[in-house]
Design an enzyme around this catalytic site. Sequence first.
Site, short mmCIF file in Angstrom:
data_model
loop_
_atom_site.label_atom_id
_atom_site.label_comp_id
_atom_site.label_asym_id
_atom_site.label_seq_id
_atom_site.Cartn_x
_atom_site.Cartn_y
_atom_site.Cartn_z
N GLY A 1 -61.83 -25.55 15.48
CA GLY A 1 -61.75 -26.62 14.50
C GLY A 1 -60.62 -27.58 14.82
N SER A 2 -60.77 -28.86 14.46
CA SER A 2 -59.69 -29.82 14.61
C SER A 2 -58.65 -29.60 13.51
CB SER A 2 -60.24 -31.25 14.54
OG SER A 2 -61.04 -31.52 15.66
N GLY A 3 -57.51 -30.27 13.65
CA GLY A 3 -56.45 -30.13 12.66
C GLY A 3 -55.30 -29.27 13.16
N HIS A 4 -55.44 -28.74 14.39
CA HIS A 4 -54.40 -27.89 14.98
C HIS A 4 -53.75 -28.55 16.18
CE1 HIS A 4 -56.14 -24.90 12.40
NE2 HIS A 4 -57.28 -24.89 13.07
N ASP B 1 -66.26 -19.50 15.22
CA ASP B 1 -66.00 -19.75 16.65
C ASP B 1 -66.67 -18.68 17.50
OD1 ASP B 1 -64.43 -21.81 15.78
OD2 ASP B 1 -62.53 -21.00 16.50
N HIS C 1 -55.30 -22.24 8.69
CA HIS C 1 -56.16 -23.08 7.86
C HIS C 1 -55.66 -23.07 6.42
CE1 HIS C 1 -58.55 -21.32 11.14
NE2 HIS C 1 -58.91 -22.57 11.30
N LYS D 1 -60.67 -18.21 19.90
CA LYS D 1 -59.84 -17.66 18.83
C LYS D 1 -60.72 -16.84 17.89
CE LYS D 1 -57.89 -21.47 17.10
NZ LYS D 1 -58.79 -22.45 17.75
#
Lengths: 357, 357
Positions: free
Chosen positions: B54-57, B110, B219, B105
């Site tokens: 996921g994006s945001g990391h 995922d 998250h 991960k």
Amino acid sequence: MKKLINDPLDIVRESLEGMAAAHPDLIKVNLDPAFIYRADAPVTGKVAIISGGGSGHEPLHTGYVGKGMLDAACPGEIFTSPTPDQMLGATHKVDGGAGILYIVKNYSGDVMNFEMAMELARSEDIRILSILIDDDVAVKNSLYTQGRRGVGTTLLAEKICGAAAEQGYSLKDISHLCRRVNINGRSMGMALTSCTTPAKGTPTFEIGEQEIEMGIGIHGEPGQKRMTLKSVDEITEMMALSIIEDLSYRRTVREWDEDKSEWQEVELINPPFQKGDRLLALVNSMGGTPLAELYIVYRKLAEICQKQGLQIVRNLIGPYVTSLDMQGCSITLLKLDDEMIRLWDAPVNTLSLRWGL
Amino acid sequence: MKKLINDPLDIVRESLEGMAAAHPDLIKVNLDPAFIYRADAPVTGKVAIISGGGSGHEPLHTGYVGKGMLDAACPGEIFTSPTPDQMLGATHKVDGGAGILYIVKNYSGDVMNFEMAMELARSEDIRILSILIDDDVAVKNSLYTQGRRGVGTTLLAEKICGAAAEQGYSLKDISHLCRRVNINGRSMGMALTSCTTPAKGTPTFEIGEQEIEMGIGIHGEPGQKRMTLKSVDEITEMMALSIIEDLSYRRTVREWDEDKSEWQEVELINPPFQKGDRLLALVNSMGGTPLAELYIVYRKLAEICQKQGLQIVRNLIGPYVTSLDMQGCSITLLKLDDEMIRLWDAPVNTLSLRWGL
């Protein structure tokens, strides 16, 4: 206020101790007076570059000490100028016999204290010149400055002058180069939220859930105007055009004249940006703004520059001149020439920046 | 919510467009399906390393694409797994004929989607192995996982395996190396504030002005426990001891067995830390925590490790695996051996990490 700290009064010291523990190969730390210097200092025969300023803007300046950039950095308390004994201590430690350049951001306290350190060092026959960075187009004067504030162009000057020193440039040539970087660099910042200084413990300024502050300073000092939240494309355009359309800016600054052995009033004029200019673009996080948002800023900035006939040939995107935990960003554009590009591309080895593999 | 964005639905795409505009020398971007890959891909005869999530990391994973690290990264929407067509597209683009390693991960989405991509690629006779990263000692299971979550060890595995691929290691050897990094790495995180996802627009969780969340996930998912705010030294000690005193952790994971051409249940056991171990210490910002605070964490961490007879021989301090604008930090300790140290020190050229001058 919630921060990862022990006592607010110990932040700067404990952070420096952490740096010393983490990077003994790169840097050494002197705690009293506080400064951080290259592990291999002094480098005999090389001009030494020293900068400094209030803490809270990391990695500026402590993160930029290392081969190819700063020889030493003097961190003041948070948002507070370092004192002359810090600069004098650093000067003694890194003096390699070829002279020293102080790079000073234009804030009244910094200017005064660096000047005092220069007087003290000169009384010991150490050669020192200093260059003021005043690149923030948002304000003509601010709470902390006479004239424009010094922001993003500072680290670009530190990198370019650091490379020049490494390559054996003379003190006079490096000071001229530093001045050229300063007059060719322009910046502007904005904030979504306030920072919170640990000593105060509450936000520096109040800002509404739908408001932004355009032209903010890196200490949370007010900027051009408060306005309602806009899209990142609109915000980027406002900042970019403020920079690109900034006219010639004329002022006099005090610089030491070695030949006459006295302070001189030097007239500086920023040349305006012109079609065909090659630029370095710095998109900087104020601290709390994530990388993904900076790249959306860069996306629009690249489009605007292209439309204006300006060519971005180098860029730097990340948190480089921060304001504690403030959310927001700043843009710096530096007009490059061949010499500056060559020096920008030279290798550097600091704890925060390792260019040029 | 105030963020530097246009439409929340366009963040990932616009951010990728900004990356493509900024770093054409390093990376290329495919927008549909979304993945980012080395500008010089495919590298013939080299094993390719692909990761994603996921994006945001950021900078994880997109910032780690480049020579010496990832060949491609597949960014999902914010905090959302990428879809199999992204991994399959990236696989086609970077396949150099020597096989591909997926570094995944441990989050259910995922795991499922990477596995599906593997099945699709294998039906085209592309050799792929995958290794799961599950290094978070805070929880045994979480909202998003069966077993421990994958956090900071991920980028260490990406760096070490990327260097191995560059040096001509075989696919099987790299997958064994990646597994060794995973079982020797342990992490734990904490939060002072919640992140705010752009789609929701409000903080993911409520947290009081005097509270912290220990064992937080990246998250914003809950951790071990909510507690009152403590000094950074106390917080660091709690995290460090949770990691250092973590016992052997035994679980089975699904891995593809090339010889048998089928999925196998492999038993993994994390060896406990022992006196004399050489460590890589990663002190990571969750996004909104400034560098100065991270160095205060490092200061205490170094002291604790020394007392325990553990030797930190490499470190990395900064925002590497973030959670949007969350304030907080995480610690990862990786037990190193000679081979890992050699690979860690190998040069790398990505937009976020340029080690090894």
